[in-house]
Scaffold this motif. Structure first.
Motif, PDB file in Angstrom:
ATOM      1  N   PHE A   1       9.328 -74.642  68.082  1.00  0.00           N
ATOM      2  CA  PHE A   1       8.279 -75.429  67.686  1.00  0.00           C
ATOM      3  C   PHE A   1       7.618 -74.467  66.835  1.00  0.00           C
ATOM      4  CE2 PHE A   1       9.402 -76.317  72.196  1.00  0.00           C
ATOM      5  CZ  PHE A   1       9.689 -77.821  71.827  1.00  0.00           C
ATOM      6  N   LEU A   2       7.623 -74.393  65.662  1.00  0.00           N
ATOM      7  CA  LEU A   2       7.474 -73.475  64.711  1.00  0.00           C
ATOM      8  C   LEU A   2       5.918 -73.224  64.547  1.00  0.00           C
ATOM      9  CD1 LEU A   2       9.750 -74.020  61.609  1.00  0.00           C
ATOM     10  CD2 LEU A   2       9.537 -72.148  63.063  1.00  0.00           C
ATOM     11  N   ASN A   3       5.078 -74.278  64.730  1.00  0.00           N
ATOM     12  CA  ASN A   3       3.542 -74.023  64.282  1.00  0.00           C
ATOM     13  C   ASN A   3       2.948 -73.873  65.733  1.00  0.00           C
ATOM     14  OD1 ASN A   3       3.772 -76.603  65.320  1.00  0.00           O
ATOM     15  ND2 ASN A   3       3.018 -77.508  63.549  1.00  0.00           N
ATOM     16  N   ARG A   4       3.846 -73.767  66.831  1.00  0.00           N
ATOM     17  CA  ARG A   4       3.303 -73.178  68.091  1.00  0.00           C
ATOM     18  C   ARG A   4       3.458 -71.667  68.259  1.00  0.00           C
ATOM     19  NH1 ARG A   4      -0.183 -76.687  69.663  1.00  0.00           N
ATOM     20  NH2 ARG A   4      -0.240 -75.643  71.671  1.00  0.00           N
ATOM     21  N   SER A   5       2.558 -70.859  69.363  1.00  0.00           N
ATOM     22  CA  SER A   5       2.556 -69.735  69.314  1.00  0.00           C
ATOM     23  C   SER A   5       3.876 -69.052  69.950  1.00  0.00           C
ATOM     24  CB  SER A   5       1.379 -69.283  70.223  1.00  0.00           C
ATOM     25  OG  SER A   5       1.564 -69.728  71.467  1.00  0.00           O
ATOM     26  N   ILE A   6       3.967 -67.880  70.079  1.00  0.00           N
ATOM     27  CA  ILE A   6       5.251 -67.319  70.863  1.00  0.00           C
ATOM     28  C   ILE A   6       5.215 -67.546  72.048  1.00  0.00           C
ATOM     29  CG2 ILE A   6       6.288 -65.126  71.459  1.00  0.00           C
ATOM     30  CD1 ILE A   6       5.384 -63.870  68.776  1.00  0.00           C
ATOM     31  N   ARG A   7       4.166 -67.610  72.813  1.00  0.00           N
ATOM     32  CA  ARG A   7       3.835 -67.797  74.205  1.00  0.00           C
ATOM     33  C   ARG A   7       4.363 -69.326  74.443  1.00  0.00           C
ATOM     34  NH1 ARG A   7      -0.427 -68.913  77.998  1.00  0.00           N
ATOM     35  NH2 ARG A   7      -1.873 -68.795  76.321  1.00  0.00           N
ATOM     36  N   ASP A   8       3.670 -70.331  73.597  1.00  0.00           N
ATOM     37  CA  ASP A   8       4.161 -71.660  74.010  1.00  0.00           C
ATOM     38  C   ASP A   8       5.505 -72.119  73.988  1.00  0.00           C
ATOM     39  OD1 ASP A   8       1.559 -71.997  74.503  1.00  0.00           O
ATOM     40  OD2 ASP A   8       0.922 -73.166  72.673  1.00  0.00           O
ATOM     41  N   ASN A   9       6.205 -71.208  72.725  1.00  0.00           N
ATOM     42  CA  ASN A   9       7.718 -71.383  72.682  1.00  0.00           C
ATOM     43  C   ASN A   9       8.449 -70.842  73.834  1.00  0.00           C
ATOM     44  OD1 ASN A   9       8.830 -72.609  70.031  1.00  0.00           O
ATOM     45  ND2 ASN A   9       7.069 -71.626  69.390  1.00  0.00           N
ATOM     46  N   ALA A  10       7.884 -69.817  74.416  1.00  0.00           N
ATOM     47  CA  ALA A  10       8.669 -68.944  75.442  1.00  0.00           C
ATOM     48  C   ALA A  10       8.727 -69.706  76.565  1.00  0.00           C
ATOM     49  CB  ALA A  10       7.760 -67.713  75.566  1.00  0.00           C
ATOM     50  N   ILE A  11       7.630 -70.234  76.995  1.00  0.00           N
ATOM     51  CA  ILE A  11       7.491 -71.124  78.250  1.00  0.00           C
ATOM     52  C   ILE A  11       8.245 -72.355  78.366  1.00  0.00           C
ATOM     53  CG2 ILE A  11       5.718 -69.784  79.255  1.00  0.00           C
ATOM     54  CD1 ILE A  11       3.910 -72.290  78.597  1.00  0.00           C
ATOM     55  N   SER A  12       8.386 -72.801  77.048  1.00  0.00           N
ATOM     56  CA  SER A  12       8.854 -74.236  76.955  1.00  0.00           C
ATOM     57  C   SER A  12      10.126 -74.773  77.651  1.00  0.00           C
ATOM     58  CB  SER A  12       8.850 -74.719  75.451  1.00  0.00           C
ATOM     59  OG  SER A  12       9.857 -74.096  74.750  1.00  0.00           O
ATOM     60  N   ALA A  13      11.158 -73.697  77.885  1.00  0.00           N
ATOM     61  CA  ALA A  13      12.460 -73.952  78.503  1.00  0.00           C
ATOM     62  C   ALA A  13      12.249 -74.059  79.698  1.00  0.00           C
ATOM     63  CB  ALA A  13      13.435 -73.060  77.894  1.00  0.00           C
TER      64      ALA A  13
ATOM     65  N   ARG B   1      13.335 -66.707  75.285  1.00  0.00           N
ATOM     66  CA  ARG B   1      12.888 -67.852  76.038  1.00  0.00           C
ATOM     67  C   ARG B   1      13.798 -68.040  77.248  1.00  0.00           C
ATOM     68  NH1 ARG B   1      11.753 -72.830  72.548  1.00  0.00           N
ATOM     69  NH2 ARG B   1      14.172 -73.021  72.435  1.00  0.00           N
ATOM     70  N   TRP B   2      15.308 -68.291  76.796  1.00  0.00           N
ATOM     71  CA  TRP B   2      16.142 -68.497  77.862  1.00  0.00           C
ATOM     72  C   TRP B   2      16.289 -67.455  78.916  1.00  0.00           C
ATOM     73  CZ3 TRP B   2      16.960 -73.218  78.166  1.00  0.00           C
ATOM     74  CH2 TRP B   2      17.088 -73.988  76.869  1.00  0.00           C
ATOM     75  N   LEU B   3      16.096 -66.249  78.515  1.00  0.00           N
ATOM     76  CA  LEU B   3      16.102 -65.106  79.668  1.00  0.00           C
ATOM     77  C   LEU B   3      14.956 -65.603  80.780  1.00  0.00           C
ATOM     78  CD1 LEU B   3      17.030 -62.515  77.274  1.00  0.00           C
ATOM     79  CD2 LEU B   3      18.455 -63.913  78.825  1.00  0.00           C
ATOM     80  N   MET B   4      13.742 -66.013  80.281  1.00  0.00           N
ATOM     81  CA  MET B   4      12.981 -66.383  81.283  1.00  0.00           C
ATOM     82  C   MET B   4      13.059 -67.603  81.880  1.00  0.00           C
ATOM     83  SD  MET B   4       9.795 -65.917  78.418  1.00  0.00           S
ATOM     84  CE  MET B   4       8.346 -66.533  79.460  1.00  0.00           C
ATOM     85  N   THR B   5      14.450 -68.341  81.679  1.00  0.00           N
ATOM     86  CA  THR B   5      14.690 -69.352  82.760  1.00  0.00           C
ATOM     87  C   THR B   5      15.665 -68.798  83.820  1.00  0.00           C
ATOM     88  OG1 THR B   5      16.655 -69.981  81.231  1.00  0.00           O
ATOM     89  CG2 THR B   5      14.801 -70.891  80.830  1.00  0.00           C
ATOM     90  N   ASP B   6      16.045 -67.549  83.875  1.00  0.00           N
ATOM     91  CA  ASP B   6      16.870 -67.032  84.674  1.00  0.00           C
ATOM     92  C   ASP B   6      18.293 -67.494  84.552  1.00  0.00           C
ATOM     93  OD1 ASP B   6      15.188 -65.528  86.186  1.00  0.00           O
ATOM     94  OD2 ASP B   6      14.663 -66.844  87.540  1.00  0.00           O
ATOM     95  N   ALA B   7      18.666 -67.376  83.208  1.00  0.00           N
ATOM     96  CA  ALA B   7      19.893 -67.871  82.613  1.00  0.00           C
ATOM     97  C   ALA B   7      20.862 -67.023  83.164  1.00  0.00           C
ATOM     98  CB  ALA B   7      19.951 -68.075  81.073  1.00  0.00           C
ATOM     99  N   ARG B   8      22.094 -67.414  83.696  1.00  0.00           N
ATOM    100  CA  ARG B   8      23.139 -66.492  83.926  1.00  0.00           C
ATOM    101  C   ARG B   8      24.268 -66.581  83.050  1.00  0.00           C
ATOM    102  NH1 ARG B   8      23.544 -69.047  89.573  1.00  0.00           N
ATOM    103  NH2 ARG B   8      22.144 -70.670  88.519  1.00  0.00           N
TER     104      ARG B   8
END
Lengths: 325, 505
Positions: free
Chosen positions: B347-359, B412-419
């Protein structure tokens, strides 16, 4: 294939189809007096539409031109009444100049402050209408006060025919004025660098600057011409209906913009032709006229015009998006 | 040399506020020379272009054209001297016809008031003949493919009597064959005495087309010379200031009996992927190479729950995976970084944080409200882990460079505990130095967290250097597997080339 890619041809075909259709439902449509009055109704909307066309090609939008038309018309007529002046050329020049000056104001604000044309023109429209009513007056100038010379202009016909019952009807000479102005705008747009700069600016303002167009000059040309056309059309309108009403033209913006979009101009800029706009105006006026002939309540015209605007925008937006792929 | 150089820059420096964009840089371009200017983002390439085109005035140094010093070079003088810049966005008028795009420039320069279409058309036809290309003069530019638009931009520059054409990243949007045609045109221009300055960061192209190379790093010239003195390695070293890791990635040893992170058995997707079987162990980085249309992306999308027409068996950590939607796949521990991160990933016009938690919204907003504390602290951790270069986590993603954007997508994906992490074109549009860092982050994750990575890429050196195994895919089937010493760029190239030959035969 080539034939259909030309937007003007498509619009002309739509127009012909609509005319045949309306003629079938209502044979009165094809009678000469109706056609003549239809053409006459094209003049004022058409002149304003030419101005809006310029602005839309440049990628802008204008909702202030009706206010400018009112200002020019009412100011000039009131001054003529007050001075008991009875000319034609000077009043029309004045109305045109007032419109152009107000357009210059739009251009200045939009270009200097990089503001969105819609917001700027909404603002200037309100300011100008308010000033006219507050400073100049609120009362109509009726037929018995209207300067004779203006009424004569409005009544002038190039062709006068006689009906079976002896009454006469004619084709307004104003149609000639409209055609001459349309052809001039067409030539300016296609054959001059200032005209091409309007297209270039509408296509990509940054690129226009980079190749060396003086874009400030382009904006001034566009908005002043639109204002001038509105001022001229305003006074013409009043001399054709023998009335100067300071509250006139309310809501006409929508009709004019709808006609321009119907004529194939892109709301994204960079696209549009005089021919298309003239045809678009004709379609719009014809449909409104037919609704009246069919005895449909005028309030429904607003529904039809709004619907046509949305459809036309949707179709042109689709076309433009397809072209981007 | 009888002639002085076409353009000579001597000791150019330029500062913006406290930042030194160019520091005592000199460069010369001879008549009809093809020179390449290389450097990473922010190395000063664009600033130099703008100085040569007169947009910026240097703080120190001088510019000589034909041996004459130009003080106060402005855009009009620069164009008058025959310097033409073709920017990456080309600056064309999309809704106007090709012919008009070509002649407008010239008519403006001649201060014409009236448009003589016939003369404009003649000029346009002449210049296209000169470039030996065939374009419909009456087509609007927006209907042309990227390569056609580029030709219009080049033709326009030639028409403006260019003696030096500066092209900023000209090959970004072109396919291989289009690049070849561009190079053919560039060589023709050279024959006609026009010098070209290519600004690029693509090694192969630099080596193929240019005669001389100048490399910038952090606003300084760090290398220069005839192209013969350079190879890819030398250019990379000059651009990044360090040797890039070109060795192999070796996965940690694992027990062959252990449960694989990802198990595919007889997986088919519609009629584009057939009977694919593979297993990925924790800590492995496995590559998937193949031509466009081989079914690589389809397979990845199937694992990520974006395709419903999947048959066969899929398992993650021994649990059957049959994702009906992306959220199912995420819950199962699958993460997918798409090819086009701009349109599909961020989401280009959103912040890093918003993008990071979006997944992983469920984690940060379990009920109605967003848990700001948790979102902030975990984004902060990801921000540090991924070494994102930005003023903070609140800046919009659109302000980041390509490399940093890609870090946000992966982080961002690593914050989802992806394996299981599927990367599709992980370093497209990312510059060399950043590329290297992204790779080492991926390796770190595989090593430390036991992540399994499936890396899809067209970049064979990238696959060869960063994967412990690479599969080749062709027409929806796996056709080969390379690992250990057998895994080399050449081996992959040979395997894929045989596919191409079969196709053309």
């Amino acid at each position: 294939m080539k034939l259909f890619s030309n937007t003007d041809v498509v619009i002309a075909l739509i127009l012909v189809a609509a005319m045949v259709f309306i003629g079938l439902i209502n044979p009165a449509f094809w009678q000469l007096p109706n056609i003549f009055s239809l053409l006459k109704s094209n003049v004022v909307i058409g002149l304003m539409a030419l101005g809006v066309l310029l602005i839309m090609i440049s990628g802008g939008i204008d909702v202030s031109f009706t206010a400018f038309a009112v200002a020019a018309m009412y100011l000039v007529v009131r001054t003529m009444v007050a001075l008991d002046f009875d000319g034609v050329i000077i009043p029309f020049l004045c109305a045109t100049a007032i419109g152009a000056l107000l357009g210059l104001m739009n251009a200045g604000i939009i270009h200097k402050f990089h503001m969105i044309p819609l917001i700027v023109t909404l603002g200037t429209a309100s300011v100008v209408r308010g000033l006219v009513l507050g400073l100049v007056g609120t009362s109509n100038v009726n037929i018995n006060q209207m300067p004779e010379a203006l009424i004569e202009v409005g009544r002038a016909n190039i062709v006068t025919l006689e009906r079976a019952n002896g009454t006469t009807f004619g084709l307004s000479a104003m149609i000639v004025v409209y055609i001459v102005i349309a052809i001039s705008i067409h030539l300016i747009l296609t054959r001059t660098m200032i005209g091409r700069s309007v297209y270039a600016y509408g296509a990509d303002p940054e690129a226009a600057k980079r190749v060396g167009f003086k874009t400030g000059r382009t904006m001034i040309f566009v908005y002043c011409t639109a204002g001038a056309l509105a001022g001229f059309a305003g006074l013409l309108h009043s001399s054709m209906i023998w009335l100067a009403n300071p509250r006139d033209f309310v809501g006409l913006e929508l009709d004019v913009i709808a006609a321009v979009v119907l004529g194939g101009a892109s709301i994204f800029g960079g696209r549009g032709t005089v021919m298309g706009t003239v045809l678009g105006v004709f379609i719009l006026v014809m449909i409104q006229n037919s609704l009246i002939l069919m005895g449909i309540d005028t309030t429904w015209q607003r529904v039809v015009v709004g619907g046509m605007l949305i459809c036309a925008v949707a179709v042109t937006a689709l076309r433009d998006r397809r072209a981007l792929v | 040399m009888a002639f002085p150089p076409l353009i000579e820059l001597r000791g150019i420096s330029k500062r913006f506020g406290g930042v030194r964009a160019l520091d005592n840089v000199s460069m010369t371009i001879d008549r009809a020379q093809i020179r390449c200017l290389a450097g990473e983002n922010g190395s000063g390439k664009s600033t130099l272009i703008k100085i040569m085109s007169g947009v910026y005035q240097p703080d120190a140094g001088e510019i000589l054209i034909d041996g004459k010093a130009m003080d106060q070079l402005d855009p009009a003088i620069s164009i008058g001297q025959g310097v033409q810049v073709i920017y990456q966005d080309l600056s064309l008028f999309p809704t106007l016809k090709v012919v008009e795009n070509l002649f407008l420039n010239t008519f403006l320069r001649e201060r014409q008031k009236i448009v003589n279409w016939r003369r404009g058309r003649e000029m346009a036809r002449e210049v296209l003949d000169r470039l030996d290309v065939d374009l419909d003069l009456d087509a609007t530019v927006e209907t042309l493919p990227a390569a056609g638009r580029q030709i219009v931009a080049i033709a326009r520059a030639v028409l403006a009597e260019a003696r030096l054409i500066i092209m900023d990243e000209p090959t970004t949007a072109l396919t291989g064959r289009e690049v070849a045609r561009l190079f053919r045109i560039v060589r023709d221009l050279q024959q006609q005495g026009i010098a070209i300055l290519f600004v690029s960061h693509k090694m192969r192209e630099m080596l193929e087309i240019s005669e001389a190379l100048t490399v910038f790093r952090n606003g300084r010239k760090v290398a220069e010379g005839p192209i013969g003195e350079f190879d890819e390695r030398a250019i990379t070293r000059a651009m990044t200031g360090r040797d890039l890791n070109t060795g192999h990635f070796t996965a940690p040893a694992f027990d062959p009996q252990a449960t694989p992170r990802l198990l595919l058995e007889g997986v088919s997707v519609g009629d584009s992927v057939h009977d694919v079987s593979l297993r990925l162990m924790p800590g492995e980085v496995v590559g998937l190479s193949g031509l466009i249309g081989a079914g690589r992306t389809r397979l990845a999308k199937a694992i990520f729950g974006l395709r419903q027409d999947v048959t066969g068996r899929m398992e993650v950590d021994g649990r059957p995976l049959a994702p009906a939607s992306v959220s199912d796949a995420i819950r199962a521990g699958v993460a997918y970084v798409p090819e086009d991160r701009l349109s599909e990933g961020l989401f280009l016009n959103r912040s890093i944080r918003d993008n990071a938690i979006s997944a992983a919204m469920d984690r940060y907003a379990p009920r109605l409200w967003l848990n700001h504390m948790r979102a902030r602290s975990e984004t902060g951790k990801m921000f540090r882990d991924m070494q994102i270069a930005a003023p903070g986590t609140e800046v919009p993603v659109s302000t980041l460079s390509g490399g940093n954007q890609q870090r946000v997508v992966i982080g961002r994906w690593l914050m989802t505990d992806a394996r299981l992490l599927i990367l599709n074109g992980p370093t497209v549009g990312v510059d060399v130095g950043s590329k290297e860092q992204i790779h080492s982050i991926i390796h770190g994750l595989a090593h430390d967290k036991g992540l399994a990575v499936l890396m899809i890429s067209d970049d064979l050196p990238e696959l060869a250097a960063n994967c412990n195994r690479v599969f080749t895919m062709e027409d929806g089937r796996l056709t080969g597997e390379f690992s250990g010493d057998a895994l080399t760029e050449e081996a992959l190239e040979t395997a894929l080339a045989s596919v191409t030959r079969k196709e053309t035969a």
